[in-house]
Design a protein around this motif. Structure first.
Motif, PDB file in Angstrom:
ATOM      1  N   GLN A   8      29.817  26.839  48.091  1.00  0.00           N
ATOM      2  CA  GLN A   8      28.897  27.731  47.399  1.00  0.00           C
ATOM      3  C   GLN A   8      29.612  29.053  47.083  1.00  0.00           C
ATOM      4  N   VAL A   9      29.455  29.485  45.839  1.00  0.00           N
ATOM      5  CA  VAL A   9      30.042  30.751  45.404  1.00  0.00           C
ATOM      6  C   VAL A   9      28.936  31.803  45.402  1.00  0.00           C
ATOM      7  N   ILE A  10      29.214  32.885  46.075  1.00  0.00           N
ATOM      8  CA  ILE A  10      28.197  33.932  46.143  1.00  0.00           C
ATOM      9  C   ILE A  10      27.942  34.489  44.738  1.00  0.00           C
ATOM     10  N   PRO A  11      26.719  34.915  44.450  1.00  0.00           N
ATOM     11  CA  PRO A  11      26.398  35.402  43.099  1.00  0.00           C
ATOM     12  C   PRO A  11      27.274  36.573  42.655  1.00  0.00           C
ATOM     13  N   PHE A  12      27.634  37.469  43.591  1.00  0.00           N
ATOM     14  CA  PHE A  12      28.455  38.612  43.209  1.00  0.00           C
ATOM     15  C   PHE A  12      29.809  38.166  42.678  1.00  0.00           C
ATOM     16  N   LEU A  13      30.430  37.184  43.380  1.00  0.00           N
ATOM     17  CA  LEU A  13      31.743  36.712  42.942  1.00  0.00           C
ATOM     18  C   LEU A  13      31.634  35.973  41.615  1.00  0.00           C
ATOM     19  N   ARG A  14      30.561  35.212  41.427  1.00  0.00           N
ATOM     20  CA  ARG A  14      30.376  34.505  40.169  1.00  0.00           C
ATOM     21  C   ARG A  14      30.212  35.504  39.018  1.00  0.00           C
ATOM     22  N   THR A  15      29.423  36.546  39.249  1.00  0.00           N
ATOM     23  CA  THR A  15      29.242  37.568  38.207  1.00  0.00           C
ATOM     24  C   THR A  15      30.540  38.315  37.926  1.00  0.00           C
ATOM     25  N   TRP A  21      36.938  37.477  33.101  1.00  0.00           N
ATOM     26  CA  TRP A  21      37.602  36.792  32.001  1.00  0.00           C
ATOM     27  C   TRP A  21      37.209  37.392  30.658  1.00  0.00           C
ATOM     28  N   ARG A  22      35.992  37.921  30.577  1.00  0.00           N
ATOM     29  CA  ARG A  22      35.612  38.599  29.334  1.00  0.00           C
ATOM     30  C   ARG A  22      36.433  39.878  29.129  1.00  0.00           C
ATOM     31  N   LEU A  23      36.640  40.622  30.234  1.00  0.00           N
ATOM     32  CA  LEU A  23      37.460  41.827  30.133  1.00  0.00           C
ATOM     33  C   LEU A  23      38.898  41.484  29.760  1.00  0.00           C
ATOM     34  N   LEU A  24      39.417  40.369  30.269  1.00  0.00           N
ATOM     35  CA  LEU A  24      40.759  39.950  29.902  1.00  0.00           C
ATOM     36  C   LEU A  24      40.843  39.641  28.407  1.00  0.00           C
ATOM     37  N   VAL A  25      39.833  38.982  27.873  1.00  0.00           N
ATOM     38  CA  VAL A  25      39.823  38.680  26.437  1.00  0.00           C
ATOM     39  C   VAL A  25      39.760  39.959  25.624  1.00  0.00           C
ATOM     40  N   VAL A  26      38.870  40.878  26.032  1.00  0.00           N
ATOM     41  CA  VAL A  26      38.769  42.150  25.316  1.00  0.00           C
ATOM     42  C   VAL A  26      40.083  42.926  25.410  1.00  0.00           C
ATOM     43  N   GLY A  27      40.691  42.944  26.608  1.00  0.00           N
ATOM     44  CA  GLY A  27      41.967  43.637  26.760  1.00  0.00           C
ATOM     45  C   GLY A  27      43.051  43.035  25.892  1.00  0.00           C
ATOM     46  N   ALA A  28      43.085  41.707  25.795  1.00  0.00           N
ATOM     47  CA  ALA A  28      44.081  41.055  24.936  1.00  0.00           C
ATOM     48  C   ALA A  28      43.861  41.408  23.471  1.00  0.00           C
TER      49      ALA A  28
END
Length: 365
Positions: A8-15, A21-28
């Protein structure tokens, strides 16, 4: 064999992962954008200057167009502005040429006074040390003469690049002033219908902020230049008009440009009028900085740009690191436009969500 339950992945880590990954795309994307702009920086600077000229001269052209055809009104406005700029530069050149002989004598005498001042208390510098510094400067110039000539030839190449950039900026501004609305409407129609309204909202918000910033910074720079020029003239500092023009240009770099220009004026005052007048000019750095920071910017710029001074300082420094002087000039309007577009789209989305049955947010003029 019984398979275990998946971890189980805690909600904080999932968020956090979703945002990461969105920030990585924006940074790229941002890195790619700056890489392209760095490769074609002359075109980017030309378009930026064209937008600045458009923001300044579009209202004038609209006013002239009430009595003249639009093409003729644009021509009269641009040619009149060019004549005004050339007239100011001619005035500066005439002032320097008129006082050239006097300035050379005053600077030589001023250098001697500075040396005498440094030899007396509290500095008590050795006269031989000062002479040694002058000798080392002369030796450096002699030994690096070929390098200096090469740099001068490189400067001539840079001059051609600057003139080409200015010509392209003038070419862009002509079309922006004449038919900028039609060009924006054509660009908007090329987009998918699902993003057309949001793009229109973002574009209008960004242009409104950019225009307000341009008008505000020109007004602030003009007030600073008048105050500096008047103060230097009353103090008897030579080159008051060119130094005021330098202050006007430097004011386009918020928080940093004006102190640098006044530091140059302080050096001129020290060489020509002595340490007391230079101390007064240094005091002007503090006074004009207070006027600019606590009076002009809050009154003139608050209706166009709503950025915290810390954000402005970080933007200027980051822009200077990324692209030198050009980056320092462009950083604040760029951050202001991005923030304005974000807040406008956010407000439009919230307004649409708050109205049952609303299909699209209205465009605010």
């Amino acid at each position: 064999m019984q398979q275990g339950t998946p971890p189980q992945v805690i909600p904080f880590l999932r968020t956090a992962a979703a945002y990461a990954w969105r920030l990585l795309v924006v940074g790229a994307l941002i890195y790619s954008l700056f890489a392209v702009l760095g490769r074609f920086h002359e075109i980017g600077v030309a378009v930026f200057l064209g937008l600045v000229v458009t923001a300044l001269l579009r209202p004038v052209a609209d006013l002239v167009a009430k009595g003249l055809p639009r093409p003729l009104a644009v021509t009269v406005t641009i040619l009149g502005s060019i004549a005004l700029v050339l007239g100011i530069l001619a005035l500066v050149g005439e002032a320097v040429e008129h006082d050239r002989t006097t300035l050379v004598r005053e600077f030589r005498e001023g250098v001697t006074r500075i040396e005498d001042w440094l030899e007396r208390p509290p500095f008590r510098l050795n006269p031989e040390a000062l002479s040694d510094v002058q000798g080392r400067i002369g030796q450096f110039l002699s030994s690096h003469r070929s390098t200096l000539i090469s740099e001068a030839m490189s400067g001539a190449h840079r001059l051609v690049e600057v003139l080409t950039t200015l010509a392209l900026a003038l070419f862009c501004s002509v079309f922006f002033i004449h038919s900028g609305d039609r060009q924006w409407a054509w660009l908007r129609e090329q987009l998918p219908g699902s993003v057309r309204v949001r793009m229109d909202i973002a574009g209008r918000a960004g242009w409104r902020t950019f225009t307000g910033y341009t008008h505000g910074i020109v007004l602030v720079a003009a007030v600073n230049a008048v105050l500096v020029g008047l103060a230097l003239w009353l103090l008897g500092v030579p080159l008051a008009v060119p130094l005021a023009l330098l202050e006007f240009a430097a004011a386009f770099i918020p928080l940093i440009g004006s102190p640098v220009a006044l530091a140059v004026a302080a050096v001129v005052a020290l060489a020509s009028q002595g340490p007391w007048v230079a101390a007064i000019v240094i005091a002007l750095i503090v006074i004009i900085g207070q006027i600019e920071g606590h009076l002009l910017h809050p009154i003139v710029m608050s209706w166009a740009v709503r950025l915290h001074p810390l954000v402005v300082a970080i933007s200027v420094i980051a822009g200077a690191i990324a692209a030198g002087v050009v980056g320092a000039v462009v950083a604040v309007p760029l951050v202001s436009v991005v923030w304005s577009v974000y807040t406008e789209l956010r407000d439009a989305r919230e307004a649409a969500e708050g109205e049952p049955g609303a299909t699209a947010p209205a465009v605010r003029e």
